[in-house]
Scaffold this motif. Sequence first.
Motif, mmCIF file in Angstrom:
data_model
loop_
_atom_site.group_PDB
_atom_site.id
_atom_site.type_symbol
_atom_site.label_atom_id
_atom_site.label_comp_id
_atom_site.label_asym_id
_atom_site.label_seq_id
_atom_site.Cartn_x
_atom_site.Cartn_y
_atom_site.Cartn_z
ATOM 1 N N SER A 70 0.852 -1.190 0.000
ATOM 2 C CA SER A 70 0.000 0.000 0.000
ATOM 3 C C SER A 70 0.882 1.232 0.000
ATOM 4 C CB SER A 70 -0.917 0.016 1.223
ATOM 5 O OG SER A 70 -0.151 0.079 2.419
ATOM 6 N N ARG A 71 0.278 2.365 -0.197
ATOM 7 C CA ARG A 71 1.039 3.614 -0.143
ATOM 8 C C ARG A 71 0.164 4.696 0.483
ATOM 9 N NH1 ARG A 71 0.572 3.881 -6.466
ATOM 10 N NH2 ARG A 71 -1.411 4.990 -6.654
ATOM 11 N N ASP A 72 0.835 5.645 1.089
ATOM 12 C CA ASP A 72 0.182 6.822 1.661
ATOM 13 C C ASP A 72 0.747 8.025 0.920
ATOM 14 O OD1 ASP A 72 -0.537 9.068 3.195
ATOM 15 O OD2 ASP A 72 -0.578 7.891 5.042
ATOM 16 N N ASN A 73 -0.030 8.547 -0.004
ATOM 17 C CA ASN A 73 0.471 9.643 -0.827
ATOM 18 C C ASN A 73 0.765 10.885 0.017
ATOM 19 O OD1 ASN A 73 0.214 7.983 -3.021
ATOM 20 N ND2 ASN A 73 -1.676 8.910 -3.778
ATOM 21 N N ALA A 74 -0.028 11.101 1.056
ATOM 22 C CA ALA A 74 0.184 12.281 1.903
ATOM 23 C C ALA A 74 1.533 12.197 2.625
ATOM 24 C CB ALA A 74 -0.947 12.416 2.906
ATOM 25 N N LYS A 75 1.922 10.974 2.994
ATOM 26 C CA LYS A 75 3.206 10.784 3.685
ATOM 27 C C LYS A 75 4.327 10.419 2.715
ATOM 28 C CE LYS A 75 1.166 9.366 8.082
ATOM 29 N NZ LYS A 75 1.096 8.308 9.133
ATOM 30 N N ASN A 76 3.960 10.264 1.441
ATOM 31 C CA ASN A 76 4.949 9.897 0.431
ATOM 32 C C ASN A 76 5.698 8.631 0.826
ATOM 33 O OD1 ASN A 76 5.589 10.826 -2.148
ATOM 34 N ND2 ASN A 76 7.519 11.715 -1.485
ATOM 35 N N THR A 77 4.951 7.653 1.270
ATOM 36 C CA THR A 77 5.539 6.436 1.816
ATOM 37 C C THR A 77 4.853 5.202 1.254
ATOM 38 O OG1 THR A 77 6.130 7.581 3.873
ATOM 39 C CG2 THR A 77 6.028 5.181 3.949
ATOM 40 N N LEU A 78 5.673 4.206 0.957
ATOM 41 C CA LEU A 78 5.211 2.905 0.490
ATOM 42 C C LEU A 78 5.318 1.929 1.650
ATOM 43 C CD1 LEU A 78 4.483 1.217 -2.157
ATOM 44 C CD2 LEU A 78 6.933 0.641 -2.201
ATOM 45 N N TYR A 79 4.366 0.999 1.738
ATOM 46 C CA TYR A 79 4.364 0.031 2.826
ATOM 47 C C TYR A 79 4.285 -1.396 2.297
ATOM 48 C CZ TYR A 79 3.056 4.134 5.586
ATOM 49 O OH TYR A 79 3.021 5.375 6.172
ATOM 50 N N LEU A 80 4.734 -2.319 3.115
ATOM 51 C CA LEU A 80 4.521 -3.743 2.855
ATOM 52 C C LEU A 80 4.152 -4.392 4.187
ATOM 53 C CD1 LEU A 80 4.588 -5.965 0.669
ATOM 54 C CD2 LEU A 80 6.883 -6.534 1.488
ATOM 55 N N GLN A 81 2.881 -4.728 4.332
ATOM 56 C CA GLN A 81 2.430 -5.440 5.515
ATOM 57 C C GLN A 81 2.639 -6.924 5.282
ATOM 58 O OE1 GLN A 81 1.151 -4.261 8.548
ATOM 59 N NE2 GLN A 81 1.314 -6.426 9.153
ATOM 60 N N MET A 82 3.398 -7.557 6.178
ATOM 61 C CA MET A 82 3.733 -8.964 6.015
ATOM 62 C C MET A 82 3.191 -9.740 7.203
ATOM 63 S SD MET A 82 7.647 -8.614 4.608
ATOM 64 C CE MET A 82 8.290 -8.079 6.182
ATOM 65 N N ASN A 83 2.257 -10.620 6.927
ATOM 66 C CA ASN A 83 1.646 -11.458 7.965
ATOM 67 C C ASN A 83 1.989 -12.921 7.723
ATOM 68 O OD1 ASN A 83 0.360 -9.140 9.030
ATOM 69 N ND2 ASN A 83 -1.403 -9.436 7.684
ATOM 70 N N SER A 84 1.769 -13.737 8.744
ATOM 71 C CA SER A 84 2.026 -15.177 8.631
ATOM 72 C C SER A 84 3.397 -15.453 8.038
ATOM 73 C CB SER A 84 0.932 -15.837 7.775
ATOM 74 O OG SER A 84 -0.347 -15.612 8.339
ATOM 75 N N LEU A 85 4.387 -14.776 8.559
ATOM 76 C CA LEU A 85 5.736 -14.898 8.016
ATOM 77 C C LEU A 85 6.290 -16.307 8.172
ATOM 78 C CD1 LEU A 85 7.077 -11.445 9.126
ATOM 79 C CD2 LEU A 85 7.171 -12.321 6.785
ATOM 80 N N LYS A 86 7.075 -16.702 7.182
ATOM 81 C CA LYS A 86 7.682 -18.028 7.150
ATOM 82 C C LYS A 86 9.203 -17.879 7.084
ATOM 83 C CE LYS A 86 3.806 -19.731 4.360
ATOM 84 N NZ LYS A 86 3.429 -20.397 3.078
ATOM 85 N N PRO A 87 9.936 -18.888 7.499
ATOM 86 C CA PRO A 87 11.395 -18.809 7.410
ATOM 87 C C PRO A 87 11.884 -18.501 5.995
ATOM 88 C CG PRO A 87 10.780 -20.619 8.827
ATOM 89 C CD PRO A 87 9.504 -20.086 8.238
ATOM 90 N N GLU A 88 11.167 -18.990 4.998
ATOM 91 C CA GLU A 88 11.576 -18.727 3.605
ATOM 92 C C GLU A 88 11.368 -17.286 3.180
ATOM 93 O OE1 GLU A 88 9.551 -21.158 4.718
ATOM 94 O OE2 GLU A 88 7.924 -21.554 3.284
ATOM 95 N N ASP A 89 10.736 -16.474 4.016
ATOM 96 C CA ASP A 89 10.617 -15.044 3.733
ATOM 97 C C ASP A 89 11.861 -14.269 4.167
ATOM 98 O OD1 ASP A 89 7.207 -15.283 4.782
ATOM 99 O OD2 ASP A 89 7.953 -15.159 2.715
ATOM 100 N N THR A 90 12.784 -14.951 4.824
ATOM 101 C CA THR A 90 14.011 -14.305 5.274
ATOM 102 C C THR A 90 14.809 -13.786 4.091
ATOM 103 O OG1 THR A 90 14.171 -15.651 7.273
ATOM 104 C CG2 THR A 90 16.221 -14.699 6.436
ATOM 105 N N ALA A 91 15.095 -12.493 4.100
ATOM 106 C CA ALA A 91 15.810 -11.858 2.990
ATOM 107 C C ALA A 91 16.042 -10.390 3.314
ATOM 108 C CB ALA A 91 14.999 -11.968 1.698
ATOM 109 N N VAL A 121 14.959 -8.729 6.902
ATOM 110 C CA VAL A 121 13.875 -9.463 7.567
ATOM 111 C C VAL A 121 14.369 -10.886 7.831
ATOM 112 C CG1 VAL A 121 11.562 -10.435 7.297
ATOM 113 C CG2 VAL A 121 12.041 -8.086 6.553
ATOM 114 N N THR A 122 14.303 -11.303 9.084
ATOM 115 C CA THR A 122 14.724 -12.644 9.453
ATOM 116 C C THR A 122 13.591 -13.337 10.197
ATOM 117 O OG1 THR A 122 17.022 -11.913 9.658
ATOM 118 C CG2 THR A 122 16.440 -14.013 10.683
ATOM 119 N N VAL A 123 13.184 -14.483 9.684
ATOM 120 C CA VAL A 123 12.083 -15.239 10.286
ATOM 121 C C VAL A 123 12.630 -16.571 10.783
ATOM 122 C CG1 VAL A 123 9.770 -16.156 9.969
ATOM 123 C CG2 VAL A 123 10.509 -14.151 8.651
ATOM 124 N N SER A 124 12.483 -16.828 12.055
ATOM 125 C CA SER A 124 12.985 -18.070 12.646
ATOM 126 C C SER A 124 11.833 -19.040 12.872
ATOM 127 C CB SER A 124 13.687 -17.775 13.966
ATOM 128 O OG SER A 124 12.808 -17.126 14.860
#
Length: 125
Positions: A70-91, A121-124
């Motif tokens: 998602s992005r917030d144009n007013a804050k000029n910021t991009l986001y990535l909400q990451m849920n249910s993280l897995k070890p393979e998401d480590t990067a 991001v490190t997922v154990s």
Amino acid sequence: QVQLVESGGGSVQSGGSLRLSCAASGYTAGSNCMGWFRQAPGEEREGVAFIAKDGSTGYVDSVKGRFTISRDNAKNTLYLQMNSLKPEDTAMYYCAARRSTDSSCGFTQFRFNYWGQGTQVTVSS
């Protein structure tokens, strides 16, 4: 001068959540295609999620249903909400932005002109 600065990375256990942020300066977040990419040790960098100027989004299959860009144009910021993280998401996760609108938004990396320095991001298990 365009700068993209990522934050929000960290270490979490499997099943946890993190929200990454990418603060843009010298660039308008809603003006063009932006994306999140990641690179694990020994692996090639891959696209994770993108958001087009019109707000349409796309995800790599491995994160569908778990990550939201998602992005917030007013804050000029991009986001990535990451849920249910897995070890393979480590990067290392990178924010990227495009300057040109000559092609549709996607994961083609050479079309992205600006890159941040990344946040780990490190997922154990």
